[in-house]
Design a protein around this motif. Structure first.
Motif, mmCIF file in Angstrom:
data_model
loop_
_atom_site.group_PDB
_atom_site.id
_atom_site.type_symbol
_atom_site.label_atom_id
_atom_site.label_comp_id
_atom_site.label_asym_id
_atom_site.label_seq_id
_atom_site.Cartn_x
_atom_site.Cartn_y
_atom_site.Cartn_z
ATOM 1 N N LEU A 52 0.913 66.604 23.825
ATOM 2 C CA LEU A 52 -0.085 66.261 22.818
ATOM 3 C C LEU A 52 -1.018 67.436 22.603
ATOM 4 O O LEU A 52 -1.431 68.097 23.549
ATOM 5 N N ARG A 53 -1.347 67.682 21.352
ATOM 6 C CA ARG A 53 -2.298 68.738 21.031
ATOM 7 C C ARG A 53 -3.709 68.229 21.279
ATOM 8 O O ARG A 53 -4.023 67.086 20.982
ATOM 9 N N ARG A 54 -4.538 69.101 21.775
ATOM 10 C CA ARG A 54 -5.943 68.766 21.977
ATOM 11 C C ARG A 54 -6.661 68.919 20.641
ATOM 12 O O ARG A 54 -6.575 69.967 19.998
ATOM 13 N N PRO A 55 -7.391 67.910 20.197
ATOM 14 C CA PRO A 55 -8.114 68.024 18.924
ATOM 15 C C PRO A 55 -9.146 69.153 18.962
ATOM 16 O O PRO A 55 -9.737 69.443 20.007
ATOM 17 N N GLY B 108 -19.580 62.738 25.619
ATOM 18 C CA GLY B 108 -18.452 62.898 26.525
ATOM 19 C C GLY B 108 -17.249 63.558 25.865
ATOM 20 O O GLY B 108 -16.157 63.563 26.417
ATOM 21 N N LEU B 109 -17.435 64.135 24.688
ATOM 22 C CA LEU B 109 -16.330 64.749 23.957
ATOM 23 C C LEU B 109 -15.726 65.959 24.660
ATOM 24 O O LEU B 109 -14.554 66.268 24.450
ATOM 25 N N ASP C 116 -12.019 70.048 21.698
ATOM 26 C CA ASP C 116 -12.646 71.369 21.675
ATOM 27 C C ASP C 116 -13.540 71.430 20.447
ATOM 28 O O ASP C 116 -13.112 71.099 19.339
ATOM 29 N N VAL C 117 -14.803 71.829 20.644
ATOM 30 C CA VAL C 117 -15.779 71.909 19.559
ATOM 31 C C VAL C 117 -16.281 73.347 19.481
ATOM 32 O O VAL C 117 -16.616 73.954 20.501
ATOM 33 N N ALA D 220 -20.019 73.284 26.724
ATOM 34 C CA ALA D 220 -18.600 73.242 26.365
ATOM 35 C C ALA D 220 -18.358 73.670 24.922
ATOM 36 O O ALA D 220 -17.210 73.826 24.509
ATOM 37 N N VAL D 221 -19.417 73.881 24.144
ATOM 38 C CA VAL D 221 -19.269 74.256 22.737
ATOM 39 C C VAL D 221 -18.885 75.730 22.647
ATOM 40 O O VAL D 221 -19.535 76.597 23.226
ATOM 41 N N LEU D 222 -17.816 75.993 21.911
ATOM 42 C CA LEU D 222 -17.303 77.347 21.745
ATOM 43 C C LEU D 222 -18.034 78.062 20.605
ATOM 44 O O LEU D 222 -18.534 77.419 19.684
ATOM 45 N N LEU D 223 -18.060 79.382 20.673
ATOM 46 C CA LEU D 223 -18.713 80.207 19.658
ATOM 47 C C LEU D 223 -17.679 81.094 18.996
ATOM 48 O O LEU D 223 -16.871 81.736 19.672
#
Length: 78
Positions: A4-7, A37-38, A43-44, A64-67
Motif C-alpha cells: 500500500l502506498r502511504r498517502p 495523529g496523522l 506524509d504532510v 513530522a511535517v516535511l519542508l
C-alpha cells in the motif's frame, strides 16, 4: 501482493503569504498534524516561497511535517 502506498498531502503556498503568515501557517499545520495523529499514517509537507524556507523550517522544528521548495516566478504573487 502490492504494498500500500502511504498517502501524501502537500501544500504549495505559491507567493500567497508573507513571512509572518508563513510561520503562523507552518505552526498551525504542525499543531494540526500532531493533534490528529496523522504523522503515523500520512506524509504532510509544506512548500513555502524560497525566501521563507529557512524561517519556516525552523518553525517546523523536529515535527513530522516535511519542508520542500518550489521554483521561482517573476510574478509578484500567486
Amino acid at each position: 501482493m502490492h504494498a500500500l502506498r502511504r498517502p501524501f498531502v502537500g501544500g504549495n503556498w505559491k507567493m500567497n503569504t508573507d513571512l509572518a503568515a508563513g510561520v503562523e501557517l507552518a505552526e498551525e499545520v504542525v499543531g494540526a498534524v500532531a493533534t490528529s495523529g496523522l504523522e503515523s499514517r500520512v506524509d504532510v509537507a509544506v512548500y513555502p516561497p524560497f525566501p521563507y524556507l529557512f524561517t519556516v523550517g525552523r518553525a517546523l522544528g523536529h515535527s513530522a511535517v516535511l519542508l520542500g521548495g518550489q521554483d521561482c516566478s517573476a510574478e509578484a504573487s500567486g
